[in-house]
Design a protein around this motif. Structure first.
Motif, PDB file in Angstrom:
ATOM      1  N   THR A 234     -19.436   9.756 -11.064  1.00  0.00           N
ATOM      2  CA  THR A 234     -18.299   9.645 -11.955  1.00  0.00           C
ATOM      3  C   THR A 234     -17.351   8.499 -11.499  1.00  0.00           C
ATOM      4  N   SER A 235     -16.870   8.025 -12.659  1.00  0.00           N
ATOM      5  CA  SER A 235     -15.761   6.885 -12.572  1.00  0.00           C
ATOM      6  C   SER A 235     -14.709   7.208 -11.262  1.00  0.00           C
ATOM      7  N   HIS A 236     -14.223   8.628 -11.293  1.00  0.00           N
ATOM      8  CA  HIS A 236     -13.212   8.953 -10.576  1.00  0.00           C
ATOM      9  C   HIS A 236     -13.614   8.573  -9.070  1.00  0.00           C
ATOM     10  N   PHE A 237     -14.751   9.219  -8.734  1.00  0.00           N
ATOM     11  CA  PHE A 237     -15.446   8.923  -7.356  1.00  0.00           C
ATOM     12  C   PHE A 237     -15.712   7.454  -7.065  1.00  0.00           C
ATOM     13  N   LYS A 238     -16.177   6.902  -7.669  1.00  0.00           N
ATOM     14  CA  LYS A 238     -16.559   5.535  -7.465  1.00  0.00           C
ATOM     15  C   LYS A 238     -15.405   4.645  -7.289  1.00  0.00           C
ATOM     16  N   LEU A 239     -14.244   5.071  -8.045  1.00  0.00           N
ATOM     17  CA  LEU A 239     -13.142   4.242  -7.749  1.00  0.00           C
ATOM     18  C   LEU A 239     -12.257   4.613  -6.556  1.00  0.00           C
ATOM     19  N   TYR A 240     -12.383   5.932  -5.962  1.00  0.00           N
ATOM     20  CA  TYR A 240     -11.691   6.268  -4.847  1.00  0.00           C
ATOM     21  C   TYR A 240     -12.624   5.677  -3.550  1.00  0.00           C
ATOM     22  N   GLN A 241     -13.974   5.707  -3.740  1.00  0.00           N
ATOM     23  CA  GLN A 241     -14.877   5.344  -2.682  1.00  0.00           C
ATOM     24  C   GLN A 241     -14.845   3.846  -2.612  1.00  0.00           C
ATOM     25  N   SER A 242     -14.409   2.967  -3.552  1.00  0.00           N
ATOM     26  CA  SER A 242     -13.924   1.605  -3.109  1.00  0.00           C
ATOM     27  C   SER A 242     -12.560   1.491  -2.647  1.00  0.00           C
ATOM     28  N   LEU A 243     -11.667   2.186  -2.953  1.00  0.00           N
ATOM     29  CA  LEU A 243     -10.403   2.166  -2.402  1.00  0.00           C
ATOM     30  C   LEU A 243     -10.748   2.732  -0.738  1.00  0.00           C
ATOM     31  N   THR A 244     -11.330   3.600  -0.247  1.00  0.00           N
ATOM     32  CA  THR A 244     -11.561   3.988   0.896  1.00  0.00           C
ATOM     33  C   THR A 244     -12.484   3.140   1.835  1.00  0.00           C
ATOM     34  N   ALA A 245     -13.408   2.505   1.079  1.00  0.00           N
ATOM     35  CA  ALA A 245     -14.031   1.496   1.778  1.00  0.00           C
ATOM     36  C   ALA A 245     -13.497   0.201   2.426  1.00  0.00           C
ATOM     37  N   ASP A 246     -12.494  -0.209   1.603  1.00  0.00           N
ATOM     38  CA  ASP A 246     -11.844  -1.452   1.910  1.00  0.00           C
ATOM     39  C   ASP A 246     -10.513  -1.533   1.045  1.00  0.00           C
ATOM     40  N   PRO A 247      -9.559  -0.777   1.539  1.00  0.00           N
ATOM     41  CA  PRO A 247      -8.397  -0.548   0.702  1.00  0.00           C
ATOM     42  C   PRO A 247      -7.932  -2.076   0.278  1.00  0.00           C
ATOM     43  N   GLU A 248      -7.482  -3.163   1.299  1.00  0.00           N
ATOM     44  CA  GLU A 248      -7.068  -4.209   0.955  1.00  0.00           C
ATOM     45  C   GLU A 248      -7.704  -5.063  -0.130  1.00  0.00           C
ATOM     46  N   GLN A 249      -8.961  -5.183   0.101  1.00  0.00           N
ATOM     47  CA  GLN A 249      -9.795  -5.868  -0.772  1.00  0.00           C
ATOM     48  C   GLN A 249      -9.775  -5.073  -2.410  1.00  0.00           C
ATOM     49  N   PHE A 250      -9.770  -3.694  -2.272  1.00  0.00           N
ATOM     50  CA  PHE A 250      -9.789  -3.042  -3.607  1.00  0.00           C
ATOM     51  C   PHE A 250      -8.360  -3.515  -4.402  1.00  0.00           C
ATOM     52  N   ILE A 251      -7.218  -3.398  -3.650  1.00  0.00           N
ATOM     53  CA  ILE A 251      -6.131  -3.700  -4.208  1.00  0.00           C
ATOM     54  C   ILE A 251      -6.148  -5.008  -4.788  1.00  0.00           C
ATOM     55  N   LEU A 252      -6.678  -5.864  -3.983  1.00  0.00           N
ATOM     56  CA  LEU A 252      -6.625  -7.318  -4.261  1.00  0.00           C
ATOM     57  C   LEU A 252      -7.450  -7.565  -5.614  1.00  0.00           C
ATOM     58  N   ASP A 253      -8.526  -6.937  -5.633  1.00  0.00           N
ATOM     59  CA  ASP A 253      -9.360  -6.920  -7.036  1.00  0.00           C
ATOM     60  C   ASP A 253      -8.893  -6.299  -7.990  1.00  0.00           C
ATOM     61  N   GLU A 254      -8.195  -5.398  -8.022  1.00  0.00           N
ATOM     62  CA  GLU A 254      -7.492  -4.579  -9.115  1.00  0.00           C
ATOM     63  C   GLU A 254      -6.188  -5.398  -9.552  1.00  0.00           C
ATOM     64  N   LEU A 255      -5.505  -5.992  -8.779  1.00  0.00           N
ATOM     65  CA  LEU A 255      -4.285  -6.783  -9.306  1.00  0.00           C
ATOM     66  C   LEU A 255      -4.970  -8.006  -9.907  1.00  0.00           C
ATOM     67  N   HIS A 256      -5.848  -8.494  -9.467  1.00  0.00           N
ATOM     68  CA  HIS A 256      -6.514  -9.823 -10.056  1.00  0.00           C
ATOM     69  C   HIS A 256      -6.953  -9.374 -11.280  1.00  0.00           C
ATOM     70  N   ARG A 257      -7.665  -8.227 -11.530  1.00  0.00           N
ATOM     71  CA  ARG A 257      -8.102  -7.748 -12.710  1.00  0.00           C
ATOM     72  C   ARG A 257      -7.129  -7.569 -13.736  1.00  0.00           C
ATOM     73  N   GLY A 258      -6.113  -7.135 -13.279  1.00  0.00           N
ATOM     74  CA  GLY A 258      -4.842  -6.767 -14.193  1.00  0.00           C
ATOM     75  C   GLY A 258      -4.179  -7.943 -14.822  1.00  0.00           C
ATOM     76  N   ASP A 259      -4.428  -9.048 -14.024  1.00  0.00           N
ATOM     77  CA  ASP A 259      -3.751 -10.337 -14.398  1.00  0.00           C
ATOM     78  C   ASP A 259      -4.686 -11.262 -15.442  1.00  0.00           C
ATOM     79  N   SER A 260      -5.922 -11.015 -15.232  1.00  0.00           N
ATOM     80  CA  SER A 260      -6.840 -11.687 -16.016  1.00  0.00           C
ATOM     81  C   SER A 260      -6.948 -11.456 -17.412  1.00  0.00           C
TER      82      SER A 260
END
Length: 260
Positions: A234-260
């Protein structure tokens, strides 16, 4: 004196199948009849386990589907027990669930429709309705008073007290007011229900914790309809998995995705 129904000794699920009545779609337009998964006029949903969990993104129609099934069983769209009308719908514009119910046919074995429709967004209206009804009934005992606890504690008391009997129960995003630890408590309650096979539960959720319920059937709703899936896919699990694996990188990636 009317003979009181004694229930059934057959295990759940009691609701076996939902089928689209294609002839009832003729001339229908607008929401909910324009949901993409209704374009497949062979739409059919089978229930094979005591607990069915439906997941999907916002706007896919999962809550509307839950409302429709509940309406078929005699429940108000705002939730509650059969015959309850805790919310005035006279001026409501959104009647998606009850409208969808008109084009679906249900198959039962046996027909068990006692139960409850739990809807997180209207929980307080339903709880207040229960309190007021108890006060107006001289022999009904004290009001249940689900509102004296915190939102999450009220939810949990409600689940413990209302889901202990044979029946069919609908749950629309029950995780809304529950902390992760409370969601685990709900998971325990659902596990007991599953093992008892005395009740059928149909639930829509965004919570990976609730999606992890062992032996439940997990269905993902999308443009093409409902398909069986696994928690890890599920996309829900994959998103949480990415967050817990590397929270800082996850936030950076998502913020960058929102700005693009």
């Amino acid at each position: 004196m009317a003979k009181r129904k004694s229930g059934t000794k057959l295990p759940s699920p009691y609701l076996k199948k939902l089928t689209l009545m294609r002839e009832e779609m003729v001339g229908k337009s607008g929401y909910p009849f324009n949901l993409p998964w209704l374009e497949n006029q062979n739409f059919e949903l089978e229930f094979t386990t005591p607990i069915t969990i439906i997941v999907g993104e916002n706007g896919t129609g999962k809550s509307t589907l839950i409302e429709a099934i509940a309406a078929i069983c005699g429940y108000d769209e705002a939730g509650g027990g059969k015959g309850y009308m805790p919310v005035d719908h006279s001026n409501a514009l959104d009647k998606g669930g009850s409208e969808l119910a008109t084009i679906l046919r249900a198959a039962w074995l046996p027909r068990v429709t006692n139960g409850w429709f739990f809807k997180a967004e209207s929980f307080f209206s339903v709880a207040r309705y229960l309190d007021d009804a108890a006060r107006e009934d001289p022999g009904g005992g004290p009001p249940p008073d689900f509102l004296s606890s915190s939102h999450g504690e009220g939810f949990m008391r409600f689940f413990e007290e209302r889901m202990s009997r044979q029946g069919i129960y609908f749950m629309d995003e029950p995780e809304s007011a529950l902390s992760p630890s409370r969601q685990v408590e709900l998971l325990r309650i659902l596990t007991r229900i599953h093992h008892g096979a005395n009740a059928q539960i149909i639930m829509a959720t965004h919570s990976p914790i609730l999606m992890a319920l062992p032996n439940a059937r997990l269905l993902e709703i999308g443009r093409l309809g409902l398909r069986e899936t696994r928690l890890m896919d599920t996309s829900h699990f994959k998103l949480y998995q990415s967050l817990t694996a590397d929270p800082e990188q996850f936030i950076l990636d998502e913020l960058h995705r929102g700005d693009s």
